[in-house]
Design a protein around this motif. Sequence first.
Motif, PDB file in Angstrom:
ATOM      1  N   ALA A 154      -7.208   6.259  -1.199  1.00  0.00           N
ATOM      2  CA  ALA A 154      -6.649   6.684   0.077  1.00  0.00           C
ATOM      3  C   ALA A 154      -6.920   8.155   0.304  1.00  0.00           C
ATOM      4  CB  ALA A 154      -5.146   6.436   0.094  1.00  0.00           C
ATOM      5  N   SER A 155      -6.883   8.561   1.565  1.00  0.00           N
ATOM      6  CA  SER A 155      -6.931   9.978   1.885  1.00  0.00           C
ATOM      7  C   SER A 155      -5.507  10.531   1.820  1.00  0.00           C
ATOM      8  CB  SER A 155      -7.550  10.189   3.269  1.00  0.00           C
ATOM      9  OG  SER A 155      -7.858  11.551   3.488  1.00  0.00           O
ATOM     10  N   TYR A 157      -1.764  11.399   2.483  1.00  0.00           N
ATOM     11  CA  TYR A 157      -0.765  10.489   3.023  1.00  0.00           C
ATOM     12  C   TYR A 157      -0.048  11.047   4.253  1.00  0.00           C
ATOM     13  CZ  TYR A 157      -1.076   7.944  -1.435  1.00  0.00           C
ATOM     14  OH  TYR A 157      -1.513   7.238  -2.529  1.00  0.00           O
ATOM     15  N   SER A 194      -9.133  12.543   7.730  1.00  0.00           N
ATOM     16  CA  SER A 194      -8.502  11.221   7.710  1.00  0.00           C
ATOM     17  C   SER A 194      -7.131  11.307   7.051  1.00  0.00           C
ATOM     18  CB  SER A 194      -9.374  10.217   6.947  1.00  0.00           C
ATOM     19  OG  SER A 194     -10.540   9.911   7.676  1.00  0.00           O
ATOM     20  N   TRP A 195      -6.159  10.648   7.669  1.00  0.00           N
ATOM     21  CA  TRP A 195      -4.789  10.603   7.151  1.00  0.00           C
ATOM     22  C   TRP A 195      -4.418   9.139   6.938  1.00  0.00           C
ATOM     23  CZ3 TRP A 195      -3.311  15.427   6.109  1.00  0.00           C
ATOM     24  CH2 TRP A 195      -3.897  16.459   6.836  1.00  0.00           C
ATOM     25  N   THR A 196      -4.073   8.781   5.723  1.00  0.00           N
ATOM     26  CA  THR A 196      -3.780   7.386   5.392  1.00  0.00           C
ATOM     27  C   THR A 196      -2.279   7.131   5.451  1.00  0.00           C
ATOM     28  OG1 THR A 196      -5.717   7.231   3.940  1.00  0.00           O
ATOM     29  CG2 THR A 196      -3.984   5.587   3.640  1.00  0.00           C
ATOM     30  N   TYR A 197      -1.891   6.157   6.246  1.00  0.00           N
ATOM     31  CA  TYR A 197      -0.474   5.763   6.340  1.00  0.00           C
ATOM     32  C   TYR A 197      -0.051   5.130   5.024  1.00  0.00           C
ATOM     33  CZ  TYR A 197       3.634   3.144   7.965  1.00  0.00           C
ATOM     34  OH  TYR A 197       4.895   2.614   8.116  1.00  0.00           O
ATOM     35  N   ASP A 200       0.059   1.376   4.500  1.00  0.00           N
ATOM     36  CA  ASP A 200      -1.222   0.667   4.434  1.00  0.00           C
ATOM     37  C   ASP A 200      -1.761   0.625   3.005  1.00  0.00           C
ATOM     38  OD1 ASP A 200      -1.199   0.107   7.134  1.00  0.00           O
ATOM     39  OD2 ASP A 200      -2.343   1.887   7.684  1.00  0.00           O
ATOM     40  N   THR A 225      -7.603   2.993   7.237  1.00  0.00           N
ATOM     41  CA  THR A 225      -7.155   4.301   7.711  1.00  0.00           C
ATOM     42  C   THR A 225      -7.647   4.515   9.137  1.00  0.00           C
ATOM     43  OG1 THR A 225      -7.165   5.214   5.460  1.00  0.00           O
ATOM     44  CG2 THR A 225      -7.305   6.798   7.273  1.00  0.00           C
ATOM     45  N   SER A 285     -13.137   2.894   6.049  1.00  0.00           N
ATOM     46  CA  SER A 285     -12.401   1.811   5.375  1.00  0.00           C
ATOM     47  C   SER A 285     -12.790   0.441   5.913  1.00  0.00           C
ATOM     48  CB  SER A 285     -10.893   2.023   5.545  1.00  0.00           C
ATOM     49  OG  SER A 285     -10.532   2.080   6.921  1.00  0.00           O
ATOM     50  N   PRO A 296      -5.677  -0.727  10.200  1.00  0.00           N
ATOM     51  CA  PRO A 296      -4.887   0.459   9.871  1.00  0.00           C
ATOM     52  C   PRO A 296      -3.757   0.668  10.876  1.00  0.00           C
ATOM     53  CG  PRO A 296      -6.985   1.103  10.847  1.00  0.00           C
ATOM     54  CD  PRO A 296      -7.050  -0.384  10.623  1.00  0.00           C
ATOM     55  N   ARG A 299      -2.357   5.991  14.133  1.00  0.00           N
ATOM     56  CA  ARG A 299      -1.851   7.305  13.722  1.00  0.00           C
ATOM     57  C   ARG A 299      -0.596   7.690  14.503  1.00  0.00           C
ATOM     58  NH1 ARG A 299      -5.837   9.987  15.115  1.00  0.00           N
ATOM     59  NH2 ARG A 299      -4.976  11.037  16.924  1.00  0.00           N
TER      60      ARG A 299
END
Length: 317
Positions: A154-155, A157, A194-197, A200, A225, A285, A296, A299
């Motif tokens: 992941a990126s 968080y 990139s921001w990963t939730y 997810d 993502t 992703s 994803p 955002r």
Amino acid sequence: MARHIVLGAGGIGRSVAHALISAGEDAVLVSRSDRDLGPDGATAVALDVTDETRLADLATGARTIVNALNPSAYTHWERDWPPMAKAVLAAAERSGAGLITVSNLYGYGLVDGPITERTALRPNGVKGHVRVEMWEQALAAHAAGRARVSEVRASDYIGPATLGTSLVSGMLIKPILKGRSPWLPMGRVDAPHSWTYDGDVAALVRALALSDGDADWGRAWHVPTDAPATFAQLGEEVATITGAKARPVHVMPRSMVTIGGLVVPLLAELRETRHQFERPFVLDSSDAQARFELAPTPRHTAVEETVAALRAAGIKG
């Protein structure tokens, strides 16, 4: 109902345990603490994960071991990660449980263009080398038939489960909620990132843990993502969602952080990853989205949920 051993009772570990329980599975949440930190339905176990024998005994009969650990000291990964990773891999080999490791993007180093699972691993610092060595050792065990392994990457968080460890939650969203302009220790306000939730991550781990497809193992997967956003865009989005006054996002001068790193070890550690925030750093992703039919989290939704969680924790303007 299968049993899954989730190592680490932080935000990601708890989210993974919750996702597995929601799917009708049995989750055992392992941490050093004897406190029950897990979601309803999870079994809490206090265990030092470097105790290979006890961990292997606990994992015997389990479908998977999920490594959602992180060393307590960010400044000593090269010291703290290897014994943990060695014991976890050995426990997977001895117990027969599949091993899913929750990882990050440090191993890719400096990159140009979107990062896919086929991007070469070329770490540019100690932490990246530690992560690559962990993965290569696990992959070698998989290739030799001693274990079944996979890794989810992941990126950085964003989301309600990782408020205490998320850069964007703690250093950008929180100040805006308090009516202040954010000051960040590194990066550029106009660099796409990139921001990963965090939810997810749990969704992908659950999909892998329940998968019987041989091709899903022995490889890494990128967590679904959403499209990247700059610090400036995130700041504007937070202001729109909260109705707060838009605040400019500032970044500390690079030289100041470098000098500060001479006396503050944590600042020195930022040198390895600051390229991720100074130039475009975009996660692709599409493989996981297509294979597991996972979309994803938008955002905007991730920011809304993070804001709500911070407010629930008492952060108000």
